[in-house]
Write a protein that holds these residues in place. Structure first.
Motif, PDB file in Angstrom:
ATOM      1  N   CYS A  40      27.203 -31.802 -24.024  1.00  9.99           N
ATOM      2  CA  CYS A  40      26.213 -30.980 -24.705  1.00  9.99           C
ATOM      3  C   CYS A  40      24.978 -30.889 -23.817  1.00  9.99           C
ATOM      4  O   CYS A  40      24.857 -31.595 -22.817  1.00  9.99           O
ATOM      5  CB  CYS A  40      25.853 -31.569 -26.075  1.00  9.99           C
ATOM      6  SG  CYS A  40      25.025 -33.168 -25.993  1.00  9.99           S
ATOM      7  N   ASN A  41      24.068 -30.008 -24.182  1.00 11.91           N
ATOM      8  CA  ASN A  41      22.844 -29.852 -23.401  1.00 11.91           C
ATOM      9  C   ASN A  41      21.848 -30.971 -23.666  1.00 11.91           C
ATOM     10  O   ASN A  41      21.148 -31.438 -22.772  1.00 11.91           O
ATOM     11  CB  ASN A  41      22.202 -28.500 -23.717  1.00 11.91           C
ATOM     12  CG  ASN A  41      23.042 -27.345 -23.200  1.00 11.91           C
ATOM     13  OD1 ASN A  41      23.555 -27.395 -22.087  1.00 11.91           O
ATOM     14  ND2 ASN A  41      23.213 -26.319 -24.023  1.00 11.91           N
ATOM     15  N   THR A  51      20.609 -34.161 -26.971  1.00 11.44           N
ATOM     16  CA  THR A  51      20.784 -34.783 -28.278  1.00 11.44           C
ATOM     17  C   THR A  51      19.438 -34.811 -28.982  1.00 11.44           C
ATOM     18  O   THR A  51      18.460 -35.333 -28.435  1.00 11.44           O
ATOM     19  CB  THR A  51      21.322 -36.219 -28.141  1.00 11.44           C
ATOM     20  OG1 THR A  51      22.610 -36.173 -27.495  1.00 11.44           O
ATOM     21  CG2 THR A  51      21.464 -36.883 -29.501  1.00 11.44           C
ATOM     22  N   LEU A  52      19.381 -34.251 -30.163  1.00  7.54           N
ATOM     23  CA  LEU A  52      18.139 -34.206 -30.925  1.00  7.54           C
ATOM     24  C   LEU A  52      17.961 -35.488 -31.727  1.00  7.54           C
ATOM     25  O   LEU A  52      18.911 -36.012 -32.314  1.00  7.54           O
ATOM     26  CB  LEU A  52      18.149 -33.007 -31.883  1.00  7.54           C
ATOM     27  CG  LEU A  52      18.266 -31.624 -31.231  1.00  7.54           C
ATOM     28  CD1 LEU A  52      18.303 -30.547 -32.303  1.00  7.54           C
ATOM     29  CD2 LEU A  52      17.118 -31.384 -30.269  1.00  7.54           C
ATOM     30  N   ASN A 100      20.054 -37.089 -34.580  1.00 11.78           N
ATOM     31  CA  ASN A 100      20.176 -35.957 -35.486  1.00 11.78           C
ATOM     32  C   ASN A 100      21.405 -35.101 -35.182  1.00 11.78           C
ATOM     33  O   ASN A 100      22.292 -34.960 -36.005  1.00 11.78           O
ATOM     34  CB  ASN A 100      18.896 -35.121 -35.417  1.00 11.78           C
ATOM     35  CG  ASN A 100      18.754 -34.181 -36.600  1.00 11.78           C
ATOM     36  OD1 ASN A 100      19.535 -34.237 -37.525  1.00 11.78           O
ATOM     37  ND2 ASN A 100      17.744 -33.338 -36.571  1.00 11.78           N
ATOM     38  N   ALA A 101      21.449 -34.535 -33.975  1.00 14.12           N
ATOM     39  CA  ALA A 101      22.569 -33.649 -33.643  1.00 14.12           C
ATOM     40  C   ALA A 101      22.616 -33.409 -32.142  1.00 14.12           C
ATOM     41  O   ALA A 101      21.621 -33.545 -31.436  1.00 14.12           O
ATOM     42  CB  ALA A 101      22.422 -32.313 -34.370  1.00 14.12           C
ATOM     43  N   GLN A 102      23.795 -33.041 -31.664  1.00 16.73           N
ATOM     44  CA  GLN A 102      23.950 -32.604 -30.275  1.00 16.73           C
ATOM     45  C   GLN A 102      23.861 -31.088 -30.225  1.00 16.73           C
ATOM     46  O   GLN A 102      24.404 -30.402 -31.095  1.00 16.73           O
ATOM     47  CB  GLN A 102      25.285 -33.077 -29.706  1.00 16.73           C
ATOM     48  CG  GLN A 102      25.369 -34.581 -29.507  1.00 16.73           C
ATOM     49  CD  GLN A 102      26.676 -35.016 -28.870  1.00 16.73           C
ATOM     50  OE1 GLN A 102      27.715 -34.405 -29.081  1.00 16.73           O
ATOM     51  NE2 GLN A 102      26.623 -36.078 -28.092  1.00 16.73           N
ATOM     52  N   VAL A 103      23.175 -30.561 -29.226  1.00 20.08           N
ATOM     53  CA  VAL A 103      23.003 -29.107 -29.121  1.00 20.08           C
ATOM     54  C   VAL A 103      23.376 -28.616 -27.725  1.00 20.08           C
ATOM     55  O   VAL A 103      23.468 -29.394 -26.788  1.00 20.08           O
ATOM     56  CB  VAL A 103      21.542 -28.706 -29.426  1.00 20.08           C
ATOM     57  CG1 VAL A 103      21.189 -29.026 -30.868  1.00 20.08           C
ATOM     58  CG2 VAL A 103      20.559 -29.393 -28.473  1.00 20.08           C
TER      59      VAL A 103
END
Length: 217
Positions: A189-190, A192-193, A214-217
């Protein structure tokens, strides 16, 4: 923690913040990569091989499954030198690949070190964690580096919570390691939030930041 920060008494006091945070979190089972274990704990001891005339099957070896805490190393090809089944009072588990030599496994069995296999030639972290949970009833791990191992866990989406200590110092070196290091070819992923959960000011102007992943984006 930078080795190049010197032995100034103020700096030495600041670096103790990490161990204090470790104790405050209260999760006694910890996991590190081979380089960190070798540098900070086994002190570059050479791997020990036992002369044997038989083969050892690639089955997980549980020497102790009821320890109060565990010291776990990711060491795919058996390069760490162990002379005891305990590290800082905690039972040692080493995570290996099937490429490790029989003579190395024989030594680990002889001294009572537990080991699990997680891949043929390359460590598969999800497999490793599943085995640690199933065989040793480990529910929570403190991931403590180095940067490559931290990055591998982050890349695989295996980190739930991130604690960062900000020390009031700066060194400006361009070769300082990052907390997370991921090879571009392996990146999933680009970024990780993270979501900030808490900010605490500790002694000597140290800040302790706690994030949930939180999430991977």
């Amino acid at each position: 923690m930078g080795e190049k920060w010197g032995d100034n008494s103020t700096v030495q006091e600041l670096t103790k913040s990490f161990e204090k945070a470790h104790e405050a979190l209260g999760h006694k089972t910890w996991i590190v990569g081979r380089t960190t274990m070798e540098k900070d704990f086994t002190h570059h001891a050479a791997p020990i091989h036992k002369l044997i005339d038989y083969t050892i099957s690639r089955e997980d070896h549980v020497a102790k499954s009821d320890a109060a805490s565990y010291a776990i190393a990711i060491d795919g090809h058996g390069k760490l030198g162990w002379n005891s089944a305990e590290m800082l009072g905690e039972h040692v588990i080493t995570v290996l690949t099937e490429a490790v030599q029989d003579s190395y496994l024989a030594h680990l069995q002889e001294i009572g070190v537990s080991y699990v296999f997680a891949g043929e030639d390359k460590i598969n972290l999800p497999v490793a964690l599943e085995k640690l949970k199933t065989l040793f009833n480990i529910e929570i791990l403190m991931l403590e580096g180095g940067g490559h191992l931290n990055g591998s866990f982050l890349n695989e989406g295996l980190i739930d919570e991130y604690h960062q200590l900000l020390l009031p110092l700066a060194d400006g070196r361009t070769d300082t390691s990052s907390v997370f290091e991921i090879e571009e070819k392996d990146r999933r992923c680009n970024a990780t939030l993270l979501k900030l959960q808490q900010v605490k000011q500790l002694e000597d102007d140290v800040l302790w930041l706690t994030y949930k992943v939180n999430a991977q984006v």
